[in-house]
Design an enzyme around this catalytic site. Structure first.
Site, PDB file in Angstrom:
ATOM      1  N   GLU A  88       2.757  -8.232  -1.530  1.00  0.00           N
ATOM      2  CA  GLU A  88       1.526  -8.857  -1.013  1.00  0.00           C
ATOM      3  C   GLU A  88       1.488 -10.365  -1.253  1.00  0.00           C
ATOM      4  OE1 GLU A  88       1.660  -6.031  -2.742  1.00  0.00           O
ATOM      5  OE2 GLU A  88       0.299  -4.549  -1.863  1.00  0.00           O
TER       6      GLU A  88
ATOM      7  N   GLU B 174       1.642   1.823  -3.522  1.00  0.00           N
ATOM      8  CA  GLU B 174       0.375   2.186  -4.179  1.00  0.00           C
ATOM      9  C   GLU B 174      -0.026   3.620  -3.835  1.00  0.00           C
ATOM     10  OE1 GLU B 174      -1.239  -1.451  -2.426  1.00  0.00           O
ATOM     11  OE2 GLU B 174      -2.007  -1.969  -4.399  1.00  0.00           O
TER      12      GLU B 174
ATOM     13  N   GLY C 162       0.809  -1.215   0.000  1.00  0.00           N
ATOM     14  CA  GLY C 162       0.000   0.000   0.000  1.00  0.00           C
ATOM     15  C   GLY C 162       0.845   1.269   0.000  1.00  0.00           C
TER      16      GLY C 162
HETATM   17  N1  CAA Z   1       1.894  -3.627   8.805  1.00  0.00           N
HETATM   18  C1  CAA Z   1       1.986  -3.639  10.146  1.00  0.00           C
HETATM   19  N2  CAA Z   1       3.168  -3.496  10.783  1.00  0.00           N
HETATM   20  C2  CAA Z   1       4.266  -3.366  10.045  1.00  0.00           C
HETATM   21  C3  CAA Z   1       4.238  -3.355   8.648  1.00  0.00           C
HETATM   22  C4  CAA Z   1       2.982  -3.498   8.014  1.00  0.00           C
HETATM   23  N3  CAA Z   1       2.830  -3.457   6.687  1.00  0.00           N
HETATM   24  N4  CAA Z   1       5.503  -3.228   8.187  1.00  0.00           N
HETATM   25  C5  CAA Z   1       6.286  -3.146   9.266  1.00  0.00           C
HETATM   26  N5  CAA Z   1       5.563  -3.242  10.388  1.00  0.00           N
HETATM   27  C6  CAA Z   1       6.025  -3.223  11.768  1.00  0.00           C
HETATM   28  C7  CAA Z   1       6.717  -4.514  12.120  1.00  0.00           C
HETATM   29  O1  CAA Z   1       5.767  -5.511  12.448  1.00  0.00           O
HETATM   30  C8  CAA Z   1       7.569  -4.087  13.282  1.00  0.00           C
HETATM   31  O2  CAA Z   1       6.749  -4.010  14.435  1.00  0.00           O
HETATM   32  P1  CAA Z   1       7.215  -4.739  15.818  1.00  0.00           P
HETATM   33  O3  CAA Z   1       8.466  -3.981  16.206  1.00  0.00           O
HETATM   34  O4  CAA Z   1       6.066  -4.520  16.732  1.00  0.00           O
HETATM   35  O5  CAA Z   1       7.517  -6.145  15.470  1.00  0.00           O
HETATM   36  C9  CAA Z   1       7.961  -2.671  12.906  1.00  0.00           C
HETATM   37  O6  CAA Z   1       7.015  -2.225  11.923  1.00  0.00           O
HETATM   38  C10 CAA Z   1       9.354  -2.591  12.302  1.00  0.00           C
HETATM   39  O7  CAA Z   1       9.394  -3.504  11.215  1.00  0.00           O
HETATM   40  P2  CAA Z   1      10.533  -4.620  11.055  1.00  0.00           P
HETATM   41  O8  CAA Z   1      11.060  -5.016  12.395  1.00  0.00           O
HETATM   42  O9  CAA Z   1       9.972  -5.694  10.201  1.00  0.00           O
HETATM   43  O10 CAA Z   1      11.634  -3.773  10.291  1.00  0.00           O
HETATM   44  P3  CAA Z   1      12.766  -4.336   9.299  1.00  0.00           P
HETATM   45  O11 CAA Z   1      13.661  -3.183   9.039  1.00  0.00           O
HETATM   46  O12 CAA Z   1      13.349  -5.583   9.840  1.00  0.00           O
HETATM   47  O13 CAA Z   1      11.975  -4.729   7.948  1.00  0.00           O
HETATM   48  C11 CAA Z   1      10.399  -4.361   6.157  1.00  0.00           C
HETATM   49  C12 CAA Z   1      11.364  -3.712   7.189  1.00  0.00           C
HETATM   50  C13 CAA Z   1      11.198  -5.173   5.135  1.00  0.00           C
HETATM   51  C14 CAA Z   1       9.673  -3.215   5.472  1.00  0.00           C
HETATM   52  C15 CAA Z   1       9.417  -5.278   6.903  1.00  0.00           C
HETATM   53  O14 CAA Z   1       8.859  -4.570   8.011  1.00  0.00           O
HETATM   54  C16 CAA Z   1       8.281  -5.757   6.051  1.00  0.00           C
HETATM   55  O15 CAA Z   1       8.456  -6.648   5.263  1.00  0.00           O
HETATM   56  N6  CAA Z   1       7.069  -5.177   6.252  1.00  0.00           N
HETATM   57  C17 CAA Z   1       5.855  -5.634   5.582  1.00  0.00           C
HETATM   58  C18 CAA Z   1       5.848  -5.236   4.135  1.00  0.00           C
HETATM   59  C19 CAA Z   1       4.587  -5.755   3.480  1.00  0.00           C
HETATM   60  O16 CAA Z   1       4.355  -6.953   3.386  1.00  0.00           O
HETATM   61  N7  CAA Z   1       3.771  -4.833   2.975  1.00  0.00           N
HETATM   62  C20 CAA Z   1       2.539  -5.155   2.297  1.00  0.00           C
HETATM   63  C21 CAA Z   1       1.392  -5.112   3.257  1.00  0.00           C
HETATM   64  S1  CAA Z   1      -0.102  -5.701   2.541  1.00  0.00           S
HETATM   65  C22 CAA Z   1      -0.693  -4.433   1.592  1.00  0.00           C
HETATM   66  O17 CAA Z   1      -0.133  -3.374   1.528  1.00  0.00           O
HETATM   67  C23 CAA Z   1      -1.965  -4.751   0.843  1.00  0.00           C
HETATM   68  C24 CAA Z   1      -2.399  -3.697  -0.096  1.00  0.00           C
HETATM   69  O18 CAA Z   1      -2.099  -3.683  -1.281  1.00  0.00           O
HETATM   70  C25 CAA Z   1      -3.294  -2.665   0.352  1.00  0.00           C
END
Ligand code: CAA
Length: 257
Positions: free
Chosen positions: A131, A111, A108
């Site tokens: 995703e 996006e 997102g």
């Molecule tokens: N939603 C909720 N929480 C999130 C998040 C997300 N999309 N991305 C990061 N966070 C949170 C983590 O859970 C973490 O929280 P905690 O400390 O409570 O565990 C905090 O933010 C810090 O994140 P990381 O410890 O994971 O940080 P990192 O530097 O190790 O990694 C990252 C960074 C690679 C961006 C990793 O956080 C990640 O992969 N995030 C998710 C990315 C993702 O999958 N995005 C797509 C979401 S779905 C979507 O967006 C659908 C759509 O089209 C609308």
């Protein structure tokens, strides 16, 4: 009401919105959406705001929709509530809006950046649609706006593998308008927005509308719309002023009339 997930700053005619959920890398939850819609609605009607810059933090523009908020949702709930449909209000903002992206712009987040009129990225920016690794697909335009920005080859690559693309690749692919050093990202975005803000607002709004419509229309329909908008600007005082100023070798003073 003061937003909790956004920091709003005023820079002359430019409003700067900073996404501010550092604990979640600016993940886009319902509160962010509600507050963003409210902020943009206010900027839409505020005559003092002529352009907007949207940014995140050094580490993340936004790491996607909030996975923790979405995890427990079921089909009936999100279908009945038309989950994510509210983002159309953000995409429908009529004034120019620049995304200034540092760090992660994933899911997102990518996006949301694509809903803006152009993306400035610093060298740390990482774009992706991960995703697929969550067992879902993009839901805020990733399969539709990305292909229009970068073409099928790269859109399929990103959406099907979930890999990230750095700023250079994103610029080469046509997603990013300008790459900037981290220390000047916000300043350059504000400068570009201020430049846009200095022009006649009807012309700016029509320019945005015409370019944005190209994604929706056939070439002939788009050319027709462009020509009509072009012609209609000759009803403005700013067209007279802009052309007179050019001929008289002076700076134009636009009045948005
Ligand atoms: N939603 C909720 N929480 C999130 C998040 C997300 N999309 N991305 C990061 N966070 C949170 C983590 O859970 C973490 O929280 P905690 O400390 O409570 O565990 C905090 O933010 C810090 O994140 P990381 O410890 O994971 O940080 P990192 O530097 O190790 O990694 C990252 C960074 C690679 C961006 C990793 O956080 C990640 O992969 N995030 C998710 C990315 C993702 O999958 N995005 C797509 C979401 S779905 C979507 O967006 C659908 C759509 O089209 C609308």
């Amino acid at each position: 009401m003061t937003p909790q997930t956004l920091i709003l700053e005023s820079h002359g005619p430019v409003a700067l919105i900073r996404l501010n959920r550092p604990e979640a890398l600016n993940a886009l939850n319902a509160q962010v959406l509600t507050e963003l819609i409210a902020a943009l609605a206010a900027f839409q009607t505020d005559e003092a705001v002529r352009a907007v810059v949207l940014t995140g933090s050094q580490k993340a523009f936004a790491a996607g929709a909030d996975v923790k908020e979405m995890q427990a949702l079921d089909f009936a709930t999100i279908y009945k509530g038309d989950f994510l449909s509210g983002w159309a209000e953000v995409a429908g903002f009529r004034k120019p809006i620049i995304a200034a992206v540092a760090g992660f712009a994933l899911g997102g987040g990518c996006e949301l950046a694509m809903m803006c009129d152009m993306i400035f990225a610093d060298t740390s920016a990482k774009f992706g649609q991960p995703e697929i690794s969550l067992g879902i697909i993009p839901g805020m335009g990733g399969t539709q706006r990305l292909i229009r920005a970068v073409g099928k080859a790269k859109a399929m690559d990103l959406v099907l593998t979930g890999r990230m693309m750095d700023a250079e690749e994103a610029e080469r692919a046509g997603l990013v308008a300008r790459i900037l050093p981290p220390e000047s990202l916000i300043d350059e975005a504000l400068k570009a927005a201020a430049k846009i803000a200095s022009f006649s607002q009807p012309a700016v709004l029509m320019a945005k509308e015409a370019v944005a419509s190209a994604a929706e229309l056939s070439l002939n329909e788009g050319l027709h719309l462009e020509r009509r908008l072009f012609q209609s600007l000759f009803a403005t005082q700013d067209q007279k002023e802009g052309m007179a100023a050019f001929i008289e070798k002076r700076k134009a003073t636009f009045t948005d009339r």
